[in-house]
Design a protein around this motif. Structure first.
Motif, PDB file in Angstrom:
ATOM      1  N   THR A   1      -7.957  -8.414  -7.876  1.00  0.00           N
ATOM      2  CA  THR A   1      -8.140  -7.043  -8.240  1.00  0.00           C
ATOM      3  C   THR A   1      -6.783  -6.181  -7.946  1.00  0.00           C
ATOM      4  O   THR A   1      -6.571  -5.374  -8.810  1.00  0.00           O
ATOM      5  N   GLU A   2      -6.105  -6.394  -6.915  1.00  0.00           N
ATOM      6  CA  GLU A   2      -4.882  -5.818  -6.749  1.00  0.00           C
ATOM      7  C   GLU A   2      -4.034  -6.132  -7.549  1.00  0.00           C
ATOM      8  O   GLU A   2      -3.377  -5.060  -8.320  1.00  0.00           O
ATOM      9  N   VAL A   3      -3.821  -7.344  -8.006  1.00  0.00           N
ATOM     10  CA  VAL A   3      -2.893  -7.749  -9.108  1.00  0.00           C
ATOM     11  C   VAL A   3      -3.136  -6.861 -10.545  1.00  0.00           C
ATOM     12  O   VAL A   3      -2.393  -6.288 -11.098  1.00  0.00           O
TER      13      VAL A   3
ATOM     14  N   ALA B   1       7.401  -0.734   0.343  1.00  0.00           N
ATOM     15  CA  ALA B   1       7.612  -0.266  -0.774  1.00  0.00           C
ATOM     16  C   ALA B   1       6.348   0.889  -1.122  1.00  0.00           C
ATOM     17  O   ALA B   1       6.754   2.078  -1.670  1.00  0.00           O
ATOM     18  N   GLU B   2       5.069   0.310  -1.003  1.00  0.00           N
ATOM     19  CA  GLU B   2       4.094   1.064  -1.220  1.00  0.00           C
ATOM     20  C   GLU B   2       4.223   2.374  -0.594  1.00  0.00           C
ATOM     21  O   GLU B   2       3.820   3.590  -0.905  1.00  0.00           O
ATOM     22  N   GLU B   3       4.384   2.309   0.678  1.00  0.00           N
ATOM     23  CA  GLU B   3       4.008   3.487   1.582  1.00  0.00           C
ATOM     24  C   GLU B   3       5.395   4.552   1.402  1.00  0.00           C
ATOM     25  O   GLU B   3       5.030   5.634   1.644  1.00  0.00           O
TER      26      GLU B   3
ATOM     27  N   GLU C   1      -5.247   4.235  -5.875  1.00  0.00           N
ATOM     28  CA  GLU C   1      -5.548   3.121  -5.933  1.00  0.00           C
ATOM     29  C   GLU C   1      -4.584   2.442  -4.815  1.00  0.00           C
ATOM     30  O   GLU C   1      -4.764   1.251  -4.222  1.00  0.00           O
ATOM     31  N   GLU C   2      -3.440   2.991  -4.579  1.00  0.00           N
ATOM     32  CA  GLU C   2      -2.875   2.259  -3.434  1.00  0.00           C
ATOM     33  C   GLU C   2      -3.120   2.395  -2.035  1.00  0.00           C
ATOM     34  O   GLU C   2      -2.886   1.721  -1.242  1.00  0.00           O
ATOM     35  N   ALA C   3      -4.042   3.547  -1.949  1.00  0.00           N
ATOM     36  CA  ALA C   3      -4.548   3.556  -0.612  1.00  0.00           C
ATOM     37  C   ALA C   3      -5.265   2.280  -0.005  1.00  0.00           C
ATOM     38  O   ALA C   3      -5.341   1.698   1.076  1.00  0.00           O
ATOM     39  N   ARG C   4      -5.979   1.732  -1.221  1.00  0.00           N
ATOM     40  CA  ARG C   4      -6.859   0.481  -0.966  1.00  0.00           C
ATOM     41  C   ARG C   4      -5.735  -0.772  -0.742  1.00  0.00           C
ATOM     42  O   ARG C   4      -6.023  -1.484   0.249  1.00  0.00           O
ATOM     43  N   HIS C   5      -4.593  -0.638  -1.436  1.00  0.00           N
ATOM     44  CA  HIS C   5      -3.484  -1.849  -1.215  1.00  0.00           C
ATOM     45  C   HIS C   5      -2.995  -1.772   0.264  1.00  0.00           C
ATOM     46  O   HIS C   5      -2.795  -2.695   0.775  1.00  0.00           O
ATOM     47  N   VAL C   6      -2.657  -0.428   0.670  1.00  0.00           N
ATOM     48  CA  VAL C   6      -2.212  -0.263   2.016  1.00  0.00           C
ATOM     49  C   VAL C   6      -3.346  -0.897   3.092  1.00  0.00           C
ATOM     50  O   VAL C   6      -2.840  -1.696   3.928  1.00  0.00           O
TER      51      VAL C   6
ATOM     52  N   ILE D   1       7.197  -7.883  -8.297  1.00  0.00           N
ATOM     53  CA  ILE D   1       7.208  -8.940  -7.314  1.00  0.00           C
ATOM     54  C   ILE D   1       6.160  -9.030  -6.303  1.00  0.00           C
ATOM     55  O   ILE D   1       5.644 -10.225  -6.108  1.00  0.00           O
ATOM     56  N   LEU D   2       5.395  -7.839  -6.165  1.00  0.00           N
ATOM     57  CA  LEU D   2       4.069  -7.992  -5.576  1.00  0.00           C
ATOM     58  C   LEU D   2       3.221  -8.911  -6.284  1.00  0.00           C
ATOM     59  O   LEU D   2       2.436  -9.741  -5.647  1.00  0.00           O
ATOM     60  N   MET D   3       2.913  -8.771  -7.658  1.00  0.00           N
ATOM     61  CA  MET D   3       2.026  -9.349  -8.318  1.00  0.00           C
ATOM     62  C   MET D   3       2.338 -10.754  -8.300  1.00  0.00           C
ATOM     63  O   MET D   3       1.412 -11.605  -7.927  1.00  0.00           O
TER      64      MET D   3
ATOM     65  N   ASP E   1      -4.541  -4.020 -10.707  1.00  0.00           N
ATOM     66  CA  ASP E   1      -4.470  -2.584 -10.473  1.00  0.00           C
ATOM     67  C   ASP E   1      -2.804  -2.479 -10.657  1.00  0.00           C
ATOM     68  O   ASP E   1      -2.413  -1.508 -11.474  1.00  0.00           O
ATOM     69  N   GLU E   2      -2.025  -3.270 -10.342  1.00  0.00           N
ATOM     70  CA  GLU E   2      -0.558  -3.347 -10.401  1.00  0.00           C
ATOM     71  C   GLU E   2      -0.128  -3.470 -11.752  1.00  0.00           C
ATOM     72  O   GLU E   2       0.845  -2.943 -12.296  1.00  0.00           O
ATOM     73  N   CYS E   3      -0.962  -4.268 -12.645  1.00  0.00           N
ATOM     74  CA  CYS E   3      -0.541  -4.290 -13.922  1.00  0.00           C
ATOM     75  C   CYS E   3      -0.743  -3.068 -14.601  1.00  0.00           C
ATOM     76  O   CYS E   3       0.362  -2.855 -15.394  1.00  0.00           O
TER      77      CYS E   3
HETATM   78 FE   LIG Z   1       0.206  -1.658  -4.745  1.00  0.00          FE
END
Ligand SMILES: [Fe+2]
Ligand SMILES: [Fe+2]
Length: 298
Positions: A111-113, A164-166, A195-200, A87-89, A115-117
């Motif tokens: 870049t986040e997409v 979702a991420e946190e 990697e999620e620390a950056r997304h947050v 969903i995020l992507m 990572d999620e891939c």
């Molecule tokens: Fe993420």
């Protein structure tokens, strides 16, 4: 037109996140030894984080079944994780569609997409390596997810991402630090946490901007959708079919988990950070608050 200082700030953060992405990004297909056998007797989650921990049902399980239950709970969370990531992507790609492709901000979204891939492949490999089924969302949530990924923008998009991420992040930080757990899930968690620390950070900065820009009507709608997303996420963490893996009828397991004070405390613990953040932005008030309470997140 956004003010220049805003744009500068946005670009500065995206530049830092891009630099960090170059330094610490992992390809789970090569970094993880997928063929390594599991450690006999080791849990997949700290036992106290199992949704049935401390209940009479838990007391009746053998040690082996308890380990098995945590494995299926992890498979359920991984299934939910890759569902949210899909969903995020799509939400990020839609955001990118309107953005300036030469900006660092848009480039970080891509870049986040990326990572999620890799994460979704990692979670798929994890479920396969554990020998567990994919625990899919029920038809209503599946449809709601389809709606969200096709339409969500602004505050509700970033708030749903953050929830979702946190929540997953709280579990994964504990798992990566716990040496008694299965090495496979610790490694998966470590890669995801880094990697999620950056997304947050990215989502928090965007959310603050979007809340400022949204009108009162848009904000009330956003609060409700955010509350519904929080409810879905909390409910989807442990799929009821996971209980069948240890001989517990799904409805019985789910009811026991919902009534379990340990599990309720775990849910509140996992959501504490994101709840504080969203409440601080005024996104958990009115009827939306009821959804958070019903979800057991506050
Ligand atoms: Fe993420
Ligand atoms: Fe992810």
């Amino acid at each position: 037109m956004e003010p220049t200082s805003d744009r500068t700030e946005r670009e500065a953060l995206a530049t830092r996140l891009l630099t960090s992405s170059v330094r610490t990004s992992y390809d789970p297909v090569v970094e993880i030894d997928w063929a390594a056998p599991p450690v006999p007797g080791a849990y997949w989650l700290p036992p106290r984080r199992s949704s049935l921990y401390g209940t009479p049902l838990w007391e009746r399980l053998t040690e082996e079944q308890r380990v098995e239950l945590t494995k299926h709970e992890v498979a359920s969370a991984a299934s939910a994780g890759l569902w949210f990531e899909t969903i995020l992507m799509q939400m990020l790609i839609r955001h990118y569609y309107d953005a300036d492709p030469t900006s660092r901000h848009a480039q970080y979204a891509l870049t986040e997409v990326a990572d999620e891939c890799r994460h979704s492949i990692m979670f798929g490999r994890l479920i396969e390596a554990m020998g567990c089924p994919v625990y899919r969302a029920d038809p209503v949530d599946h449809l709601l997810g389809r709606f969200l990924k096709a339409t969500a923008t602004g505050p509700r998009m970033y708030a749903a991402i953050l929830i979702a991420e946190e929540i997953l992040d709280a579990f994964q930080r504990e798992i990566m630090a716990d040496e008694s757990l299965q090495p496979l899930i610790r490694m998966v968690s470590r890669i995801h946490v880094v990697e999620e620390a950056r997304h947050v950070r990215f989502a928090r900065a965007e959310l603050a901007r979007q809340v400022e820009a949204a009108g009162p009507l848009g904000l009330s709608y956003a609060r409700l959708l955010i509350g519904r997303a929080a409810w879905s996420i909390a409910n989807r963490l442990v799929h009821p079919e996971a209980y069948a893996a240890v001989g517990i009828p799904p409805a019985v397991g789910r009811a026991a988990a919902r009534a379990n004070p340990h599990w309720r405390a775990t849910l509140r613990w996992s959501a504490a950070r994101v709840y504080d953040h969203l409440a601080g932005l005024g996104l958990v008030v009115g009827p939306a608050r009821l959804l958070w309470t019903r979800a057991g997140l506050i």
